[in-house]
Design a protein around this motif. Structure first.
Motif, PDB file in Angstrom:
ATOM      1  N   ALA A 719       0.825  -1.208   0.000  1.00 24.62           N
ATOM      2  CA  ALA A 719       0.000   0.000   0.000  1.00 24.62           C
ATOM      3  C   ALA A 719       0.859   1.258   0.000  1.00 24.62           C
ATOM      4  O   ALA A 719       0.520   2.251  -0.660  1.00 24.62           O
ATOM      5  CB  ALA A 719      -0.928   0.002   1.207  1.00 24.62           C
ATOM      6  N   THR A 751      -8.503  -2.636  -4.593  1.00 18.35           N
ATOM      7  CA  THR A 751      -7.365  -2.652  -3.676  1.00 18.35           C
ATOM      8  C   THR A 751      -6.081  -2.307  -4.415  1.00 18.35           C
ATOM      9  O   THR A 751      -5.786  -2.867  -5.469  1.00 18.35           O
ATOM     10  CB  THR A 751      -7.224  -4.040  -3.017  1.00 18.35           C
ATOM     11  OG1 THR A 751      -7.087  -5.036  -4.050  1.00 18.35           O
ATOM     12  CG2 THR A 751      -8.426  -4.370  -2.167  1.00 18.35           C
ATOM     13  N   ASN A 752      -5.334  -1.395  -3.838  1.00 26.02           N
ATOM     14  CA  ASN A 752      -4.013  -1.023  -4.364  1.00 26.02           C
ATOM     15  C   ASN A 752      -4.064  -0.736  -5.861  1.00 26.02           C
ATOM     16  O   ASN A 752      -3.262  -1.252  -6.644  1.00 26.02           O
ATOM     17  CB  ASN A 752      -2.985  -2.126  -4.079  1.00 26.02           C
ATOM     18  CG  ASN A 752      -2.783  -2.351  -2.600  1.00 26.02           C
ATOM     19  OD1 ASN A 752      -2.793  -1.403  -1.815  1.00 26.02           O
ATOM     20  ND2 ASN A 752      -2.607  -3.602  -2.197  1.00 26.02           N
TER      21      ASN A 752
END
Length: 876
Positions: A719, A751-752
């Motif tokens: 992250a 996500t990410n």
């Protein structure tokens, strides 16, 4: 900026001009000129086609260099410039460059861009501003001038996202091709105000180029003086072309040495290649950059701001890419500079974010700041107008500087000759204050010179004591090369292996010091005859070698403690070490052994942490100040072990566990990966994360296990890496279109997320224009790409229709290979599935209602993958 229409920010520089276009929707992108974001500021007066600009001008100069002016900004005070037989007004030269910028902006915007924000040096008075403004108004309908440090500071906050509270101060270190400016600005409720400036008109990247040329001249003049004179003092068109080729290759080689340790420069007329190394470049550049550091310290004094009170030190200008600039500033001011990937674009983009035009000039030499409070260099003697531009190029500046140097040397010799032998005799016992500056401060209590204090190779030797009576011999050398030669001799005589041991804890060793922060020099410790302990260390900045001895091992421990105090060894953790540990989210860390840190020149901090999981025995991490320093360290490691380029280390199968290549995160390049055998049958895996300025090193015994550990535990957290990659993307991620696409990605799969590389986009969807995002890992696949097309037809062209009517992937066919239409709630499209050679499953599907195509790679169990696709894959 959304309601302002198109605007353009322009940094009209000495050697290059940069421009950034702001779109009505808030997007910002640099303009490209012949594929580069930098447009040479050069102009060439062609009698047939008129004024040529940029690379067209430099190309034309090869035939008629007398019609060429490479640096119109330097002519701002001249009124007109002689180009060939024509006298061309300076405003026409500047307007010609700006007109080329306007043309490119119009091409991108699809129409004229009437509004322009131009930046100018903060030290320019009303007359110079009027020259620039008049030229700009010939091209643009609406022109605003902004001081360069204000634009840079605004970028620091508005684009780089650094927190600068109102009332806090920033320093802007602007090192361009021909000039240098140090400025202190303070943030106000309306933006930034300039508190103090210090400019050096004779310092820039061109001066470093001139030093390289002068050094090359020592070699090639001895071979053939007449041929070398043709290169540096060209008299005809052929020689001028050769001279320009030399200077261009020197500049290119200097820029390459910001990323590599060695290069070569082509020497025209001699038809030879001259090797040039990073250390040689640093040695030549140090006196020049030292002046910029002194000016930076002086401008802080003028502003009444202490270094530790600054909210940041911001490096801009193309020449600031040199790692040495950041290293010298960090060492002298004690604060880590911030360097961006493209410092040439900072001022142009920052100008677009300023809230108001430049303040009215407070006097003839300043913009919105008090009259000068710092000494300025005396102006050079005027050059006759007819001769000023006859030899257009850095060669003229080089010869003028050489003449000034010779004059200064002659004057100094006269003064010394008149001083008398009495003064010289007095200096033998009472060293001058400038000698003492190079001596470690705790040893300045009692220093003297004389015949009883000698150090081979030193220009002067002093005997010094601290308050406790501990004595040391300090040798003052003329330059760094002399220091290194004498130190290498001392290491050979001591019989100590370089790069081993730790002189802070043991009696034998040789390594860099200190063990944290920017390296100051190298230290050697050993036990000699009769059990005497010696410590010998260098100071790169002061050009000194200091030697201290103790009669016994017990006294040697006391000597080590004294040495640590003399060199101000920092306690663990330093601020940089703590920042690195926090970045890694690591626990149980300690300072990396100094011998390991020695393998990463340029590192500001190094820590060793107990590795999680299995496969690695030790894990060390290193933080750098610039990407160039990080790359240089990794390149140096790869060269030292002779790792073949392009060999993959990620799975542990590299032959002999030896190789290096670039690696990526979901198609976005992150850094370098290197594997090689280590001492005592160990294996070493090294990698870099350039967006975070971090390098890592893990040591293990099994190739497969070590590679598996790296894939899972290498750190920093994904992250944090994604955050840094997105913040440094151009334009920053996400844009408005990307934000809209993100809303169609279900939260569990969002996500990410980052913007994939152009190469990956072309691989997945071809040449169709798309908005692209890649996310992962998800519960169904590790990597998922989403591509939004301008319309359904474009999406279908990309998807194709040659493989329709196969098995239904939702039925999980035995080979998990198929292609069919699907209906999922209110969305419909086509769905493909398959497996690669490694057994990893993949899915590809289209969503007709949204014109979005999606790709999921590195899937696992087909049932889990289909369940994820039905509920969490999207788009929604």
């Amino acid at each position: 900026m959304g309601d302002e229409g198109f605007r353009i920010g322009i940094d009209f520089g000495t050697s290059n001009t940069a421009a950034v276009l702001a779109f009505p929707d808030g997007r910002v992108r640099p303009l490209l000129f012949d594929g580069s974001p930098l447009l040479p500021s050069a102009v060439h007066a062609d009698p047939l086609v008129g004024l040529l600009v940029g690379r067209d001008a430099t190309h034309a100069a090869r035939v008629r260099p007398d019609r060429f002016e490479p640096h119109p900004k330097r002519c701002v005070d001249d009124g007109a410039v002689l180009l060939g037989e024509a006298r061309v007004p300076v405003t026409d030269l500047i307007a010609g460059v700006l007109r080329r910028v306007a043309a490119e902006a119009s091409r991108v915007a699809g129409g004229a861009v009437p509004r322009a924000v131009l930046t100018c040096p903060a030290g320019w008075g009303a007359r110079r501003q009027e020259v620039l403004g008049s030229a700009a108004r010939d091209v643009f309908a609406d022109v605003v001038l902004v001081p360069e440090p204000v634009a840079a500071a605004t970028y620091f906050v508005a684009v780089a996202g650094r927190r600068v509270p109102t009332g806090s101060c920033l320093m802007v270190y602007d090192l361009g091709a021909g000039t240098f400016d140090a400025s202190v600005v303070r943030r106000t409720g309306e933006g930034f105000e300039v508190l103090a400036i210090r400019g050096l008109d004779d310092v820039g990247g061109l001066d470093i180029d001139a030093e390289i040329v002068a050094t090359l001249g020592h070699t090639y003049r001895a071979r053939d003086e007449d041929t070398w004179r043709r290169l540096v003092e060209p008299q005809d068109q052929s020689d001028r072309r050769a001279s320009r080729t030399l200077w261009e290759d020197v500049r290119a080689g200097k820029e390459l040495l910001s990323r590599a340790a060695h290069t070569s420069v082509h020497i025209p007329l001699f038809d030879d290649e001259a090797p040039v190394g990073r250390e040689q470049l640093d040695r030549l550049a140090t006196p020049i950059l030292a002046r910029t550091v002194a000016a930076s310290r002086a401008v802080l004094d003028a502003a009444g701001v202490a270094p530790e009170e600054l909210a940041g030190l911001f490096l801009v200008g193309g020449a600031s890419r040199m790692p040495l600039a950041a290293a010298l500033l960090h060492k002298q001011l004690g604060i880590a500079p911030t360097v961006v990937e493209q410092p040439e674009l900072v001022v142009a983009e920052g100008g677009l974010h300023t809230r108001a035009p430049a303040a009215a000039p407070a006097g003839p030499d300043r913009i919105g700041v008090p009259p000068p409070v710092l000494p300025t260099p005396s102006p050079s003697p005027p050059v006759p107008a007819d001769d000023r531009h006859r030899d257009a190029g850095p060669g003229t500046r080089f010869r003028l500087r050489l003449r000034r140097r010779l004059t200064a040397v002659a004057l100094a010799a006269t003064v010394l000759a008149g001083a008398g032998a009495a003064v010289i005799a007095e200096q033998l016992s009472d060293p001058p204050s400038n000698d003492l500056i190079a001596v470690p401060e705790p040893l300045r209590e009692d220093c003297r010179g004389g015949d009883d204090a000698t150090m081979p190779g030193a220009a002067r030797t002093l005997l010094c004591r601290d308050r406790q009576g501990q004595q040391a011999t300090v040798g003052l050398f003329t330059d760094r090369e002399a220091v290194e030669s004498a130190y290498r001799q001392a290491v050979r005589e001591a019989g100590v292996t370089p790069g081993e041991g730790d002189c802070a804890t043991a009696a034998t060793g040789e390594h860099r010091y200190p063990a944290a922060g920017t390296a100051t020099g190298r230290v050697l410790c050993y036990t000699g005859a009769a059990g005497r302990t010696s410590i010998v260390w260098t100071d790169d900045q002061g050009h000194t070698i200091t030697r201290a001895e103790a009669a016994s091992q017990d006294a040697g421990r006391t000597l080590r403690e004294a040495w640590l105090a003399w060199t101000a060894a920092p306690a663990f953790p330093t601020r940089e070490e703590r920042d690195l540990i926090d970045l890694l989210a690591a626990v149980d860390c300690r300072r990396a052994p100094v011998g390991v840190l020695d393998d990463f020149p340029g590192a500001l901090a190094g820590v060793e942490c107990n590795p999680q999981g299995v496969g690695a025995r030790t894990a060390s991490y290193f933080r750098f100040g610039t990407v160039a320093e990080l790359r240089s360290a990794m390149d140096g490691q790869a060269a030292a072990v002779k790792a073949p380029t392009g060999t993959d280390c990620a799975d542990g199968t590299a032959p002999g566990f030896l190789g290096t290549r670039r690696y990526d995160l979901r198609s976005v390049e992150l850094g370098a990966l290197l594997c090689h055998p280590g001492p005592q049958s160990s294996l070493v895996l090294q990698w870099s994360v350039e967006s975070l300025l971090v390098a890592g090193r893990a040591v293990g015994a099994d190739a497969t296990g070590l590679a598996a550990w790296w894939r899972v535990y290498s750190g920093p957290p994904v992250a944090r890496t994604v955050e840094a990659v997105n913040g440094q993307a151009a334009p920053p991620f996400p844009t408005a279109a990307e934000s809209e696409l993100l809303t169609h990605i279900p939260q569990r799969s969002r996500t990410n997320c980052i913007r994939p590389s152009g190469e990956q986009i072309r691989k997945n969807v071809g040449s169709e224009p798309v908005v692209a995002i890649v996310c992962g890992p998800t519960s169904g696949a590790r990597v998922v790409f989403y591509y939004r097309f301008p319309d359904l037809a474009a999406m279908r062209r990309s998807y194709g229709s040659g493989r329709t009517g196969g098995a239904d992937c939702t039925k999980q066919p035995r080979s998990f290979a198929g292609e069919s239409s699907y209906q999922r709630g209110r969305v419909s499209g086509r769905l493909r599935c398959g497996s690669d050679e490694s057994g990893n499953r993949w899915l590809e599907w289209t969503t007709d209602e949204l014109a979005i195509a999606s790709f999921a790679f590195q899937g696992g169990d087909p049932a889990a993958m289909i369940d994820w696709w039905r509920h969490d894959a999207g788009p929604a």
